[in-house]
Design a protein around this motif. Sequence first.
Motif, PDB file in Angstrom:
ATOM      1  N   ILE A 100      24.262  70.624  36.563  1.00 16.08           N
ATOM      2  CA  ILE A 100      23.274  71.800  37.063  1.00 16.08           C
ATOM      3  C   ILE A 100      22.592  72.387  35.809  1.00 16.08           C
ATOM      4  O   ILE A 100      21.277  72.921  36.130  1.00 16.08           O
ATOM      5  CB  ILE A 100      24.364  72.902  37.791  1.00 16.08           C
ATOM      6  N   GLY A 101      23.017  72.638  34.909  1.00 17.19           N
ATOM      7  CA  GLY A 101      22.370  73.174  33.809  1.00 17.19           C
ATOM      8  C   GLY A 101      20.978  72.257  33.303  1.00 17.19           C
ATOM      9  O   GLY A 101      19.882  72.716  33.074  1.00 17.19           O
ATOM     10  N   MET A 102      21.437  70.846  33.371  1.00 15.92           N
ATOM     11  CA  MET A 102      20.279  69.957  32.867  1.00 15.92           C
ATOM     12  C   MET A 102      19.140  69.828  34.048  1.00 15.92           C
ATOM     13  O   MET A 102      17.970  70.149  33.789  1.00 15.92           O
ATOM     14  CB  MET A 102      20.714  68.551  32.634  1.00 15.92           C
ATOM     15  N   GLU A 103      19.727  70.107  35.341  1.00 12.61           N
ATOM     16  CA  GLU A 103      18.724  70.166  36.415  1.00 12.61           C
ATOM     17  C   GLU A 103      17.939  71.546  36.313  1.00 12.61           C
ATOM     18  O   GLU A 103      16.782  71.534  36.535  1.00 12.61           O
ATOM     19  CB  GLU A 103      19.626  70.131  37.855  1.00 12.61           C
ATOM     20  N   LEU A 104      18.480  72.550  35.995  1.00 12.81           N
ATOM     21  CA  LEU A 104      17.912  73.742  35.910  1.00 12.81           C
ATOM     22  C   LEU A 104      16.840  73.823  34.733  1.00 12.81           C
ATOM     23  O   LEU A 104      15.617  74.349  34.931  1.00 12.81           O
ATOM     24  CB  LEU A 104      18.782  75.066  35.485  1.00 12.81           C
ATOM     25  N   ARG A 107      13.967  71.974  36.147  1.00 15.56           N
ATOM     26  CA  ARG A 107      13.489  72.713  37.328  1.00 15.56           C
ATOM     27  C   ARG A 107      12.899  73.805  37.143  1.00 15.56           C
ATOM     28  O   ARG A 107      11.738  74.161  37.777  1.00 15.56           O
ATOM     29  CB  ARG A 107      14.554  73.046  38.605  1.00 15.56           C
ATOM     30  N   ALA A 108      13.320  74.587  36.167  1.00 14.72           N
ATOM     31  CA  ALA A 108      12.703  76.059  35.898  1.00 14.72           C
ATOM     32  C   ALA A 108      12.738  76.241  34.347  1.00 14.72           C
ATOM     33  O   ALA A 108      13.430  77.069  33.618  1.00 14.72           O
ATOM     34  CB  ALA A 108      13.646  76.990  36.367  1.00 14.72           C
ATOM     35  N   PRO A 109      11.862  75.434  33.754  1.00 19.16           N
ATOM     36  CA  PRO A 109      11.923  75.524  32.183  1.00 19.16           C
ATOM     37  C   PRO A 109      11.524  76.794  31.478  1.00 19.16           C
ATOM     38  O   PRO A 109      11.537  76.960  30.538  1.00 19.16           O
ATOM     39  CB  PRO A 109      10.958  74.118  31.629  1.00 19.16           C
ATOM     40  N   GLY A 110      10.742  77.434  32.441  1.00 18.85           N
ATOM     41  CA  GLY A 110      10.289  78.731  31.748  1.00 18.85           C
ATOM     42  C   GLY A 110      11.239  79.757  32.002  1.00 18.85           C
ATOM     43  O   GLY A 110      11.201  81.064  31.168  1.00 18.85           O
ATOM     44  N   ARG A 111      12.581  79.546  32.491  1.00 16.66           N
ATOM     45  CA  ARG A 111      13.549  80.433  32.680  1.00 16.66           C
ATOM     46  C   ARG A 111      14.684  80.343  31.568  1.00 16.66           C
ATOM     47  O   ARG A 111      15.554  81.110  31.677  1.00 16.66           O
ATOM     48  CB  ARG A 111      14.226  80.428  33.967  1.00 16.66           C
ATOM     49  N   ILE A 112      14.745  78.856  31.019  1.00 18.04           N
ATOM     50  CA  ILE A 112      16.047  78.580  30.349  1.00 18.04           C
ATOM     51  C   ILE A 112      15.351  78.745  28.867  1.00 18.04           C
ATOM     52  O   ILE A 112      14.858  77.890  28.448  1.00 18.04           O
ATOM     53  CB  ILE A 112      16.170  77.226  30.761  1.00 18.04           C
ATOM     54  N   GLY A 195      12.584  65.023  29.426  1.00 16.47           N
ATOM     55  CA  GLY A 195      11.843  65.981  30.042  1.00 16.47           C
ATOM     56  C   GLY A 195      12.337  67.335  29.525  1.00 16.47           C
ATOM     57  O   GLY A 195      11.588  68.359  29.662  1.00 16.47           O
ATOM     58  N   ILE A 196      13.517  67.294  28.845  1.00 17.23           N
ATOM     59  CA  ILE A 196      14.151  68.789  28.829  1.00 17.23           C
ATOM     60  C   ILE A 196      13.418  69.299  27.446  1.00 17.23           C
ATOM     61  O   ILE A 196      13.663  68.722  26.452  1.00 17.23           O
ATOM     62  CB  ILE A 196      15.593  68.789  28.739  1.00 17.23           C
ATOM     63  N   ALA A 197      13.080  70.419  27.395  1.00 19.73           N
ATOM     64  CA  ALA A 197      12.267  71.002  26.470  1.00 19.73           C
ATOM     65  C   ALA A 197      13.063  72.054  25.689  1.00 19.73           C
ATOM     66  O   ALA A 197      12.543  72.658  24.453  1.00 19.73           O
ATOM     67  CB  ALA A 197      10.936  71.495  26.810  1.00 19.73           C
TER      68      ALA A 197
END
Length: 256
Positions: A100-104, A107-112, A195-197
């Motif tokens: 779920i963390g990787m999906e977040l 899905r919401a890169p500006g929040r993580i 794509g995880i930044a």
Amino acid sequence: MTFIQRNGATLYWKRDGREDAPALVLLNSIGTDMDLWDGVLPHLRDRFALLRIDARGHGASIAEPGDYALAMLADDVLAAADAAGFDRFSVAGVSLGGMIGMELALRAPGRIEKLLPICTSATMDSASWNDRIARVRGEGMAAIADLAMGRFLSDAVEPAIYEAVRRQLLAMDAQGYAGCGAAIRDMDLADRIGGIACPTLVITGTRDTSTPYAGHGEHLVARIPGAAHVALEAAHLAPLEAPEALAGAITSFLES
């Protein structure tokens, strides 16, 4: 107790720690609830604003039967974060929680802020999960309890902890377990995690037979840009077997 209503679910969440500290969301594995983190909390409370969430169909969170998806579970976390007043936050998640963390993060890169996938993977054997889901829906939690416990913990864990986890597993909602199992079965993270930044620390357990470094953690380290790695002496449920070491790894990474 604090709940939010989400499509088809009533989700339980809990704030802990400091109000004025960096925000950290702690996510549990399939088959457990937020109590998974109890041994780690004393080491984190003074440093972070903490949010724990029972995934739909787990713990005190109630959900309609059906197949859930990682995107749905990620949106549940975002809704709980909104309710808790967390705009930007880091995520530490075990097993399903790490997925779920990787999906977040996608899905919401500006929040993580930062990501800590713990004893988890971007791909699992879909056929074996399909079989597990069918058994749980047809026969209940007892049908897979021995299998799950064999993957959860090592022989090094205290008997009282083992018994508590087993009792919790047997008592949980079979439909909730099956629904989250479908999210694991159907996830499509493997081709997307490049794509995880955000800064990422992959944590694996040397006694983890479910998602070991070989074949699982190594792929996260290789594919997530700039990901670092730490190995702990623990099986799959690292918060139970190595709470102090896990808290130390989390704190060092988030405060670096």
